[in-house]
Design an enzyme around this catalytic site. Structure first.
Site, mmCIF file in Angstrom:
data_model
loop_
_atom_site.group_PDB
_atom_site.id
_atom_site.type_symbol
_atom_site.label_atom_id
_atom_site.label_comp_id
_atom_site.label_asym_id
_atom_site.label_seq_id
_atom_site.Cartn_x
_atom_site.Cartn_y
_atom_site.Cartn_z
ATOM 1 N N SER A 51 0.840 -1.195 0.000
ATOM 2 C CA SER A 51 0.000 0.000 0.000
ATOM 3 C C SER A 51 0.872 1.241 0.000
ATOM 4 C CB SER A 51 -0.899 -0.002 1.235
ATOM 5 O OG SER A 51 -0.099 0.141 2.391
ATOM 6 N N LYS A 52 0.219 2.377 -0.090
ATOM 7 C CA LYS A 52 0.928 3.658 -0.212
ATOM 8 C C LYS A 52 2.032 3.839 0.820
ATOM 9 C CE LYS A 52 -2.688 3.203 -0.747
ATOM 10 N NZ LYS A 52 -3.898 2.757 -0.163
#
Length: 508
Positions: free
Chosen positions: A253-254
């Site tokens: 994820s980010k």
RNA sequence: GCCCCUGUCGUCUAGCUCGGUCUAGGACAUCGCCCUUUCAAGGCGGCAACACGGGUUCAAAUCCCGUCGGGGGCGCCA
């Protein structure tokens, strides 16, 4: 044997993630290798989150990666439309079909009721599946309620018991207990199809033969199989790919860093390198070679050899691969790829003359062998565009702190400041002179000279550096390259200023 | 909670389908050496793994069972 037809079916709800890009890539590789057809289908039935601009972005990113499709919303095809939002009538038609055959039913439960049911089940330690409350409503009654305008969803009747099994191309035989699956929603009360229903309709109508997708769909598969069964259709073959994780072994994820394809292109990862890397996440070719082109990957790819366990995304290895791919490019191509990064950093003009290109090629050739992403280039090239003795690093300062070496730098500047253009021959001549006059040689000679010319303690070999500086200095650039002569003059002033301060200190 | 998937060096993986050829191979990273006027790059070399516990077998990374770990799903999201 029927022609292989595969699809990639993203939702246009954001920038494309490398995990999804990998799924697309595996489908594409399989299609190209099997001489099959690759279909792009846009699953935009989530009206809240889907946006047209994301579809454009998605298409641009996929194309940047080097994927192309034979059928899709932008290129058409015989099995369209390729946007789910344009296929609503089709979903409705098959929904009515199932309803009329008693295989589906209207459900009037409100989202609140369902949520409450779910919470209760969870609290009681039961599987939170739909109770089937509306399943036994009389068909005529349900129909008239709907006719009266009451909102209702359409649900599939899941058989009471037994197991459903299928063979996964990557995972082998899989089976699921039907008593654990609740009646899935086919068509939502807003008229839009639910995922597990729409995929089945679309995959069948688009004659998809192999569904290659993420592992997160494994437990959706029995529900979809049930829809195939109800419609009397032959299901395609399934292959479920393992997930892509971040360094801490949670879903990428980010917060793990760059995750979207466009972020990688912005940092100067070559599409062919990302492509190569993604293909290697969960798969390896039989022979040891790792730096491969798309064509080679098509030949070597083997769906059955794809790993069943999740893979961690390793930025370091991607960077290494990027360097390898960059190296394989011709000098002109390297310059072409580097150009936008340098132009955007304000180092190169919008309009390049042949002289600019010629210089850029030499610059790129000298600097890129150690660069693993193109976005690093402006910083690496600062040594050419910038010369500031007052901002020397500690190492350079310590070199000049030594009296003998300082003397070398000073002498060098003195000799070079009046040479209009320092040719390699003149540089060696000057170096030889200083060697003679000061008896400095080796490190004691070249370190101070390097500092004099670059104000840094390390960098490119001076023999390569000097011609680049002189050629750059002749060019008209948004940010001029100071010539050797200018550098020498500036450094001389700096050294003499320092001398004065030291003297003041000494006498005071 | 229940169901499903999964477990070889720090990481990606080869090897497990057809147990012995595995003192477990390659690559990235890391460490060392070489090259070198510096830093890199490059060349060479080193460190490093079969999750654990039981079986089966003359022999198990490879077959079976269990445990533990990781992931996914259980939506009128996809």
């Amino acid at each position: 044997m029927n022609q292989v037809r595969v699809r990639f079916a993203p939702s246009p709800t954001g920038y494309i993630h490398v995990g999804n890009a990998r799924t697309a890539l595996f489908n594409w590789l399989f299609a190209r290798q099997q001489d099959g057809v690759f279909v792009l289908r846009v699953e935009d039935t989530d009206v809240e989150r889907s946006r047209a601009e994301y579809e454009e972005r998605l298409i641009a990113d996929l194309r940047w990666l080097g994927l192309d499709w034979d059928e899709g919303p932008d290129v058409g095809g015989a099995y369209g439309p390729y946007r789910q939002s344009e296929r609503l009538a089709i979903y409705a038609e098959y929904g009515q079909n199932l309803l009329s055959r008693g295989l589906a039913y209207y459900c009037f439960c409100s989202p609140e009721d369902l949520e409450k049911e779910r919470q209760e089940a969870l609290a009681a330690g039961r599987s939170p599946r739909y109770s089937g409350r509306c399943r036994h409503l009389a068909a005529e009654e349900a129909r008239s309620r709907v006719a009266a305008g009451e909102k209702a969803a359409l649900r599939l009747k899941v058989p009471e018991g037994g197991i459903i099994a299928y063979h996964d191309l990557i995972r082998g035989d899989l089976s699921f207990d039907l008593s654990l699956v609740g009646d899935p929603v086919l068509i939502r009360s807003n008229g839009l199809p639910a995922y597990n229903y729409a995929v089945v309709i679309d995959d069948h109508l688009m004659a998809i033969t192999h569904v290659i997708r993420g592992e997160d769909h494994i437990s959706n598969t029995p529900r979809q199989l049930l829809v195939y069964q109800a419609l009397g259709w032959e299901p395609p073959q399934f292959a479920h790919l393992a997930m892509v994780m971040g360094q801490d072994n949670t879903r990428l994820s980010k917060r793990h860093g760059a995750t979207s394809v466009d972020q990688f292109s912005q940092m100067g990862i070559l599409p062919e390198a990302l492509f190569n890397y993604l293909a290697f996440l969960g798969w390896a070719p039989p022979e040891g070679r790792e730096v491969l082109t798309r064509e080679e990957l098509i030949k070597l790819f083997d769906l059955r050899k794809v790993s069943r366990s999740a893979a961690i995304f390793d930025y370091e290895k991607l960077f290494w691969l990027n360097r390898q791919h960059f190296r394989q490019l011709s000098i002109a191509e390297r310059a072409r790829r580097a150009f936008p990064f340098l132009k955007d950093a304000g180092l190169l003009p919008e309009v390049m003359t042949p002289a600019h290109w010629s210089w850029l090629e030499k610059v790129v050739d000298s600097f890129t062998e150690t660069v693993d992403r193109l976005s690093e280039l402006p910083d690496r090239l600062a040594i050419l565009f910038e010369f500031s003795p007052e901002r020397m690093d500690e190492e350079a300062k310590s070199i000049l702190a030594d009296k003998a070496r300082r003397q070398v730098a000073w002498l060098f500047c003195l000799k070079v400041k009046d040479i209009p253009e320092l040719s390699p021959a003149e540089f060696s001549r000057v170096a030889a002179e200083i060697k003679k006059e000061t008896a400095a040689k080796g490190k004691n000679l070249y370190h101070p000279v390097r500092v004099a010319l670059t104000a840094r303690a390390s960098g490119l070999e001076l023999d390569r550096f000097i011609p680049l500086v002189e050629e750059g200095a002749r060019l008209s650039l948004p940010r001029p390259v100071p010539s050797c002569r200018q550098r020498a003059a500036k450094m001389l002033a700096f050294l003499e200023e320092g001398q004065k301060i030291n003297q003041d200190k000494g006498s005071g």
